[in-house]
Design a protein around this motif. Structure first.
Motif, short mmCIF file in Angstrom:
data_model
loop_
_atom_site.label_atom_id
_atom_site.label_comp_id
_atom_site.label_asym_id
_atom_site.label_seq_id
_atom_site.Cartn_x
_atom_site.Cartn_y
_atom_site.Cartn_z
N GLY A 26 0.78 -1.24 0.00
CA GLY A 26 0.00 0.00 0.00
C GLY A 26 0.81 1.28 0.00
O GLY A 26 0.26 2.36 -0.14
N GLU A 27 2.14 1.17 0.14
CA GLU A 27 2.95 2.39 0.17
C GLU A 27 3.87 2.45 -1.04
O GLU A 27 4.39 1.42 -1.48
N PRO A 28 4.11 3.66 -1.55
CA PRO A 28 4.97 3.78 -2.73
C PRO A 28 6.41 3.33 -2.43
O PRO A 28 7.05 3.86 -1.52
N PHE A 29 6.87 2.37 -3.21
CA PHE A 29 8.22 1.83 -3.03
C PHE A 29 9.18 2.56 -3.97
O PHE A 29 8.81 2.88 -5.10
N TYR A 30 10.39 2.80 -3.51
CA TYR A 30 11.42 3.40 -4.36
C TYR A 30 12.59 2.41 -4.48
O TYR A 30 13.23 2.08 -3.49
N PHE A 31 12.82 1.93 -5.71
CA PHE A 31 13.91 0.97 -5.95
C PHE A 31 15.25 1.69 -5.86
O PHE A 31 15.49 2.67 -6.58
N LYS A 32 16.14 1.19 -5.01
CA LYS A 32 17.52 1.71 -4.94
C LYS A 32 18.42 0.51 -5.10
O LYS A 32 18.33 -0.42 -4.28
N GLY A 33 19.22 0.50 -6.11
CA GLY A 33 20.07 -0.69 -6.23
C GLY A 33 20.74 -0.84 -7.57
O GLY A 33 21.20 0.15 -8.16
N PHE A 34 20.71 -2.06 -8.07
CA PHE A 34 21.67 -2.42 -9.10
C PHE A 34 21.12 -3.35 -10.17
O PHE A 34 20.22 -4.14 -9.90
N GLY A 35 21.77 -3.28 -11.32
CA GLY A 35 21.85 -4.43 -12.20
C GLY A 35 23.12 -5.16 -11.80
O GLY A 35 24.12 -4.52 -11.46
N LYS A 36 23.07 -6.46 -11.81
CA LYS A 36 24.22 -7.24 -11.33
C LYS A 36 24.64 -8.24 -12.40
O LYS A 36 24.09 -8.33 -13.47
N HIS A 37 25.61 -9.04 -12.02
CA HIS A 37 25.93 -10.27 -12.75
C HIS A 37 26.32 -11.32 -11.73
O HIS A 37 26.77 -10.98 -10.63
N GLU A 38 26.12 -12.57 -12.11
CA GLU A 38 26.78 -13.63 -11.34
C GLU A 38 28.16 -13.73 -11.98
O GLU A 38 28.30 -14.30 -13.08
N ASP A 39 29.14 -13.15 -11.34
CA ASP A 39 30.46 -13.04 -11.98
C ASP A 39 31.52 -12.80 -10.92
O ASP A 39 31.51 -11.75 -10.26
N THR A 40 32.37 -13.78 -10.71
CA THR A 40 33.45 -13.60 -9.75
C THR A 40 34.72 -14.28 -10.26
O THR A 40 34.67 -15.13 -11.15
N TYR A 41 35.84 -13.88 -9.68
CA TYR A 41 37.13 -14.50 -10.03
C TYR A 41 37.03 -16.01 -9.83
O TYR A 41 36.46 -16.48 -8.86
N VAL A 42 37.65 -16.72 -10.73
CA VAL A 42 37.78 -18.18 -10.71
C VAL A 42 36.44 -18.91 -10.86
O VAL A 42 36.30 -19.76 -11.74
N HIS A 43 35.45 -18.57 -10.06
CA HIS A 43 34.14 -19.22 -10.21
C HIS A 43 33.46 -18.87 -11.53
O HIS A 43 32.58 -19.58 -11.97
N GLY A 44 33.86 -17.73 -12.11
CA GLY A 44 33.16 -17.28 -13.32
C GLY A 44 31.72 -16.96 -12.97
O GLY A 44 31.43 -16.19 -12.07
N ARG A 45 30.79 -17.62 -13.68
CA ARG A 45 29.37 -17.41 -13.40
C ARG A 45 28.89 -18.44 -12.38
O ARG A 45 27.70 -18.56 -12.10
N GLY A 46 29.83 -19.19 -11.81
CA GLY A 46 29.46 -20.28 -10.91
C GLY A 46 28.97 -19.78 -9.56
O GLY A 46 29.32 -18.69 -9.10
N TYR A 47 28.20 -20.63 -8.94
CA TYR A 47 27.63 -20.35 -7.63
C TYR A 47 28.75 -20.03 -6.63
O TYR A 47 29.68 -20.82 -6.47
N ASN A 48 28.63 -18.87 -5.99
CA ASN A 48 29.67 -18.43 -5.06
C ASN A 48 28.95 -17.83 -3.85
O ASN A 48 28.68 -16.63 -3.79
N GLU A 49 28.63 -18.66 -2.90
CA GLU A 49 27.77 -18.22 -1.80
C GLU A 49 28.39 -17.12 -0.94
O GLU A 49 27.70 -16.15 -0.60
#
Ligand code: BDP
Length: 603
Positions: free
Chosen positions: A289-312
């Motif tokens: 019921g309240e106006p939400f304001y999005f603050k944030g990002f476009g991301k990627h799953e992208d890290t060193y060595v893991h590449g796009r792999g799951y990196n918890e």
């Protein structure tokens, strides 16, 4: 599709670890009835590309092979056993003990297969053939070509039609889970809250198979205390004085589902969910019921060595960084992220715009807004691309996987498609219809629009609930000229506001490549000063536009891409480096975002 968990009736065998790995040179055929002819190993889950010192492996386009062995404890052999891939990028053929047991295309959604009939008492050999090829029928879209080397062997090439490295492999967890024969197949939860009375109804639908005579559903609160219970596959359960799931203030209930036979519980599954109301009206995006304001990002799953792999650990760090900065949301650009990340966002109250793999749906890529003076421009995108079937499939699989997640506030059907070209509406209309039909929670839908799709030239804005813009004034257009960029930003946003007064508008991308450590007293492009000036300029305009409901910048962190004259070891638009070190602008954005409330910023 249910996420694999352990319960009193279910257990999990995690196949993470070292798997044999080889690329397929397509010279000697691989005989799947024999052990994979290699002793080389790689770690799963992760992309294969960055785990060796071999350029041939890193840049390989074509087929690769993985293999592992496992044993099933005798005590489990009378259970139904299901092999489940969190994803396999982009196409997989799966063999157990030399027999093909399943095939799946689409690199970012889970799939599973029952394996009891193929198991043997000794070591079981699990072999996976993967393809990382992309073409005009797949999502993402790639330009595919073939040639022959000097020896006459086939050489395959994928030229990515998108700006991120084509990481591939077994990038997400591979698990075997057990269930009893009679088991819960799926659970659909649709909470609805009356904001005036704070009473909620939760529609629960349970799909189960096998012999059972009763379905029971209990709703537990966050402390594990039962709030309400009922019997039946389809129910409406009432929660009085409900705790709402709010952005950055999550509250998760659990639907504990049991199937029962002769008074005995056969199978149990617990699905977390949040109660919240999402509405788009009068140019606002309302959360409870309240106006939400999005603050944030476009991301990627992208890290060193893991590449796009799951990196918890990195997922945890990224959300902690977001919360520290006062951010409340991100978009899963440009593919569905891991299920583990979605579950984490549910817990942390991070709002997610959940995107399909539809990126690269455009044959004339560019940023020139003046390219199309007229508004009946037509390029060959919608004639050349044959992605409709893949697109329907990913929408179906994404919604099936993520439908119960409290964190998912909106679906992004595509990123930067040629919506300015004739034929786009015919392509997208049925896909939006499909998404709206399939989503039991009827969340808003959007696509993120590219710069050439202006208020004048975009043919598909009528399809979206929220206007989501990817804009690079001052970067790709008028590089370095922030005065002109400010005017262009303002003019365009005002035009959208006037033309579509009932639709909220947000930025889902805006940014400038910035080399960490590069400084300029003149605020030159690529310097940390320029990045900050750029974001200050954009923020100023955002605050002037009443229907402007959110800023998701591009990108959270620097990330790997294919080679190109505009990319030095990847895309540098991160406000953090790839190692998650902050660039200068982070302090400015943190100050801005911690002052902007999540709810009620734009009245
Ligand atoms: C947009 C894309 C995004 C790119 C970004 C950029 O949506 O994937 O990485 O621009 O150029 O076109 O940085």
């Amino acid at each position: 599709m249910l996420y694999p968990i352990t319960t009193p009736s279910r257990t999990i065998l995690d196949l993470s670890g070292l798997w044999k790995f080889m690329i397929d040179k397509e010279v000697v055929p691989i005989d799947v009835t024999k052990p994979l002819p290699t002793e080389n190993v790689l770690s799963v889950p992760a992309s294969f590309n960055d785990q060796t010192a071999s350029q041939e492996i890193r840049d390989h386009s074509g087929y690769v092979w993985y293999e592992t062995t496992f044993n099933i404890a005798k005590a489990l052999r009378n259970q139904r056993l299901v092999l489940r891939f969190g994803s396999a990028t982009h196409e997989a053929w799966v063999y157990l003990n030399g027999v093909e047991i399943t095939h799946h295309k689409g690199g970012f959604t889970p799939f599973e297969v029952q394996i009891n009939d193929y198991l043997q008492d000794a070591d079981n050999r699990l072999t996976v053939k993967l393809s990382n090829l992309l073409d005009y029928t797949t999502l993402p879209v790639g330009h595919y070509s073939e040639s022959k080397d000097d020896a006459g062997h086939i050489v395959r090439k994928v030229d990515e039609n998108f700006d991120f490295f084509n990481y591939a492999g077994l990038q997400r967890p591979v698990k075997i889970y057990s269930t009893p024969d009679a088991h819960i197949e799926d659970i659909t939860l649709v909470p609805d809250v009356d904001l005036a009375t704070q009473a909620a109804t939760v529609k629960t639908t349970v799909k189960a198979t096998g012999e059972f005579d009763e379905v029971r559903v209990a709703i537990l609160d966050q402390a594990g205390k039962e709030v309400v219970r009922g019997t039946g596959a389809n129910q409406e359960l009432q929660i009085e004085q409900v705790h709402l799931w709010q952005p950055l203030n999550a509250y998760l209930y659990v639907a504990k589902v049991e199937i029962v036979n002769d008074g005995k519980v056969i199978d149990t599954y617990s699905e977390p969910f949040g109660v919240r109301k999402i509405e788009v009206k009068h140019g606002q995006f309302l959360f409870n019921g309240e106006p939400f304001y999005f603050k944030g990002f476009g991301k990627h799953e992208d890290t060193y060595v893991h590449g796009r792999g799951y990196n918890e650990p990195v997922n945890v760090l990224d959300l902690n960084i977001m919360k520290d900065m006062g951010a409340n949301s991100f978009r899963t650009s440009h593919y569905p992220y891991s299920e583990e990340m979605m579950r984490l966002c549910d817990r942390e109250g991070i709002v997610v715009i959940d995107e399909t793999t539809a990126v690269g749906l455009m044959v004339t890529f560019g940023f020139d807004v003046n390219m199309f003076a007229d508004d009946d421009y037509e390029d060959s995108t919608w004639k050349e691309l044959k992605t409709q079937a893949a697109h329907r499939q990913v929408i179906r699989e994404l919604i099936d996987r993520d439908k119960n997640h409290a964190c998912v506030a909106m679906w992004s059907i595509a990123n930067e498609a040629a919506t300015f070209s004739k034929g786009a509406h015919e392509y997208f209309e049925p896909l939006f219809e499909e998404a709206r039909k399939l989503d039991p929670q009827k969340r808003p839908c959007t696509y993120t629009s590219i710069m050439m799709a202006t208020p004048k030239t975009d043919n598909c804005i009528d399809l979206v609930d929220v206007i989501a813009l990817n804009r690079y004034y001052g970067w790709y257009i008028g590089n370095g000229d922030l005065k002109t960029a400010e005017k262009a930003t303002r003019d365009e946003l005002k035009t959208y506001q006037d033309k579509y007064p009932d639709k909220p508008i947000m930025y889902t991308e805006y940014g400038a490549d910035t080399v960490a450590g590069l400084h300029s007293k003149y605020g030159e492009p690529f310097s940390e000063e320029f990045q900050e000036d750029y974001y200050r300029m954009a923020s100023k305009v955002f605050d002037e536009i009443p229907n402007f409901v959110g800023e998701q910048l591009w990108n959270f962190a620097d990330f790997q891409t294919k080679f190109g004259i505009q990319r030095v070891q990847g895309n540098k638009k991160g406000i953090f480096t790839r190692a998650r070190e902050p660039k200068m602008v982070v302090r400015y954005l943190k100050r801005r975002w911690t002052k902007i409330p999540d709810l009620g910023y734009k009245k």
